[in-house]
Design a protein around this motif. Structure first.
Motif: not given
Lengths: 265, 364
Positions: A162, A166, A171-173, A175, A179-180, A183-184, B71, B83-88, B96, B100
């Motif tokens: 995950l 991101a 996403a920057t490291p 963020r 962001g990911v 929360p998990n 990135h 790899a979907l974000f489970p909290t979103k 997403f 970003m």
């Protein structure tokens, strides 16, 4: 039949152990409400007069404030360092990671007296003795290994793909982490912060060496006051701390999810 | 578009990707095909920036991105288990990438709706990704990657955890989406059918090396070595002995028959082994009496039917010739209603077989 007896016996042992753990706490809380000046159990008459005495005492209020400041600082520092360290050990191969994780808990084996004396000597060089900074840094020596262990365990269960997803999406490291990842693994982070907070809140020996009249934490203030006489306010403060810790555990547990909370502890 | 130049990735002693050079053209869907452990996923991850190469360069649109962190690369990846974000929510997952990149709330919601429309998932925008089926998660993952309009879309076995029927539906769907968005795609799979269905071109990988690149037809009909031949064709490999070189190269099969082997005589040494590869669909089978008239150009051998499997679209026969087993695939009706125990003549055209020396190199 035999199995049922064993089960019943097992439950009985657990019940006795729980009582042994909880009863002294109940006694402390009960003595806080004693109407007389003696610290005695069972209480003779109920009263909240010692609560009023606490609120009237600037020394005690200062000590409560000091404890909160130091515990909050320790919690923030230990969690931040714990996160950084847990991210760091991910880059290592399996063997080295295990070695670092094992070595990281070594500070817990150093007696508080030694940490107290040595950090006092060190911080005096910089004129930091008796400061919040000294207390937070010294408490973090103990709290960080615990926070790190909890965070490392919750990182090990996290699906790092995950995190890659991101980054891959731009996403920057930082963020990607906020962001990911965060929360998990929020249960792990919350537990780490809580453990560090409580470690600092109840720590006595190091605080005895490092705190001064203005930075005295609750355990040091209680010890000071008990040296002269049995002060019922100590019972009140103990009861309040107990309620505060239980309350924190409940709140963190509810926010982070009770199941995850238990598994991360 | 994508240029890989001598790309090499090692893990300790293991060389996962070994000196791979590959050009993927603009708008092309290129499949990397290989068995598990052949390094194709590592290669894809190196292109995405997750595996630092030990050697070699990665260029995208002429820009060297070898040292660029993931990135900042103009790539996007669809992961094997998505790899979907489970909290979103689904919409938050898709939005997403734009988020970003600093796209405002309203704009990125609109873009997410548009992307979900492309994969026919608009009804699930507010759903929790963990509640979706595999196929639905796959669509969301695709939308989440396409929304950032990558120069190069990387797909790491995205269909391998779906069941067969759904996999075939999604292959068609992917092809449709590729035609529509015209994004260059590098697609990793171990499934030959998938590579043939999707790929404009495919690259076959073995043990970290890219052994052959070409259109599916070119690779299938003209394999460079025994590995590619075996991996794509499931052929009958028969180790024969060279018995004649100068008077028209001839080999002797383990079951005693001598057959011509149209191979450059310079590659052959009398008495050496030569592996003859016979594709199951290139063998013809007739009941014994017909064998009497041999045209002389072909090779033929008598065999016994061990098993006949009716597969709907074709019939598969397992034959035995002495100790050797031969597999034959024939269209329905072309096997003359054979049954187990029947004696048959197996025939092949020597120039339709492929030949390899004992090291696995092709002999032409």
């Amino acid at each position: 039949m035999r199995e049922r007896l064993l089960n019943a016996a097992g439950r009985g042992v657990v019940a006795v152990l729980l009582c042994l753990l909880v009863l002294p706490l109940a006694v402390v809380v009960a003595t806080a409400f004693d109407a007389s000046g003696a610290v005695a159990f069972p209480p003779r008459g109920l009263s909240t007069r010692w609560f009023s005495a606490l609120l009237a005492s600037s020394t005690w209020l200062q000590a409560l404030l000091n404890s909160l400041v130091v515990a909050t600082g320790t919690s923030a520092l230990s969690t931040a360092v714990g996160v950084a360290a847990a991210l760091g050990v991910r880059q290592l191969d399996e063997g080295r990671r295990r070695a670092v994780v094992a070595l990281a808990v070594l500070p817990l084996l150093v007696p508080g007296v030694i940490i107290g004396v040595t950090t006092l000597t060190l911080f005096s060089q910089f004129g930091l003795q008796q400061s919040y900074v000294a207390l937070v840094l010294a408490h973090s020596l103990w709290a960080t290994p615990l926070a790190f262990s909890v965070i490392q365990a919750s990182f090990a269960r996290f699906d790092w793909q995950l995190h890659e997803a991101a980054l891959d999406l731009g996403a920057t490291p930082i963020r990607a982490f906020t962001g990911v990842v965060a929360p998990n693994v929020r249960a792990g982070l919350a537990v780490a912060a809580l453990v560090a907070f409580v470690v600092s809140l109840q720590e006595f020996v190091i605080a005895l060496f490092l705190s001064g009249p203005d930075t005295r934490t609750v355990p040091v203030a209680a010890w000071n006051s008990l040296r002269q006489s049995l002060d019922p306010v100590v019972s009140v403060v103990s009861a309040l701390l107990l309620v505060a810790v239980v309350g924190l555990v409940v709140v963190v547990g509810a926010l982070a999810g009770v199941g995850r909370f238990a598994s991360d502890l | 578009m994508l240029e890989l130049d001598d790309l090499t990735v090692t893990y300790g002693d293991l060389t996962a990707v070994d000196g791979v050079s590959l050009n993927v053209r603009d708008g092309e869907l290129c499949c990397l095909l290989g068995p598990s452990g052949s390094g194709k996923s590592t290669l894809l991850r190196a292109v995405a920036g997750f595996e630092p190469p030990d050697r070699g360069r990665v260029r995208i649109d002429g820009q060297d991105v070898t040292d660029m962190p993931p990135h900042r690369r103009p790539t996007s990846m669809v992961f094997q288990d998505w790899a979907l974000f489970p909290t979103k929510s689904v919409a938050e997952n898709v939005a997403f990438g734009p988020k970003m990149r600093g796209v405002g709330r309203a704009d990125r919601r609109a873009a997410a709706q548009e992307a979900l429309k492309l994969v026919e998932m608009t009804d699930y925008a507010e759903a929790d990704p963990t509640d979706l089926s595999g196929g639905q998660q796959q669509r969301v993952a695709l939308a989440r990657s396409l929304i950032v309009e990558p120069d190069l879309l990387l797909l790491d076995e995205p269909l391998s955890s779906l069941d067969r029927g759904l996999r075939e539906t999604m292959q068609v769907e992917l092809k449709r989406i590729h035609d529509r968005v015209e994004t260059t795609m590098l697609y990793v799979t171990h499934d030959q059918n998938e590579a043939f269905t999707l790929g404009d071109r495919l690259g076959v990988m073995e043990a970290g090396r890219l052994v052959q690149v070409g259109t599916p037809e070119a690779v299938y009909t003209d394999p460079v070595d025994r590995f590619v031949e075996s991996f794509l064709g499931s052929p009958n490999l028969i180790t024969c002995r060279v018995v004649d070189v100068d008077e028209g190269p001839t080999v002797e099969t383990p079951f005693g028959v001598r057959v011509p082997a149209p191979v450059d005589p310079d590659r052959l040494t009398l008495g050496d082994d030569l592996v003859v590869s016979l594709r199951p669909e290139r063998l013809s089978v007739t009941a014994v009496p017909a064998a009497a008239t041999d045209g002389g150009t072909g090779a033929s051998v008598l065999a016994t039917v061990v098993e006949r499997v009716y597969r709907g679209s074709d019939v598969r026969l397992r034959l035995s010739v002495d100790e050797t087993e031969l597999f034959v695939k024939r269209p329905i009706g072309a096997d003359g209603g054979l049954a187990a125990g029947d004696e048959v003549t197996v025939r092949w055209a020597p120039d339709e077989a492929t030949y390899f020396d004992t090291s696995g190199a092709r002999c032409r």
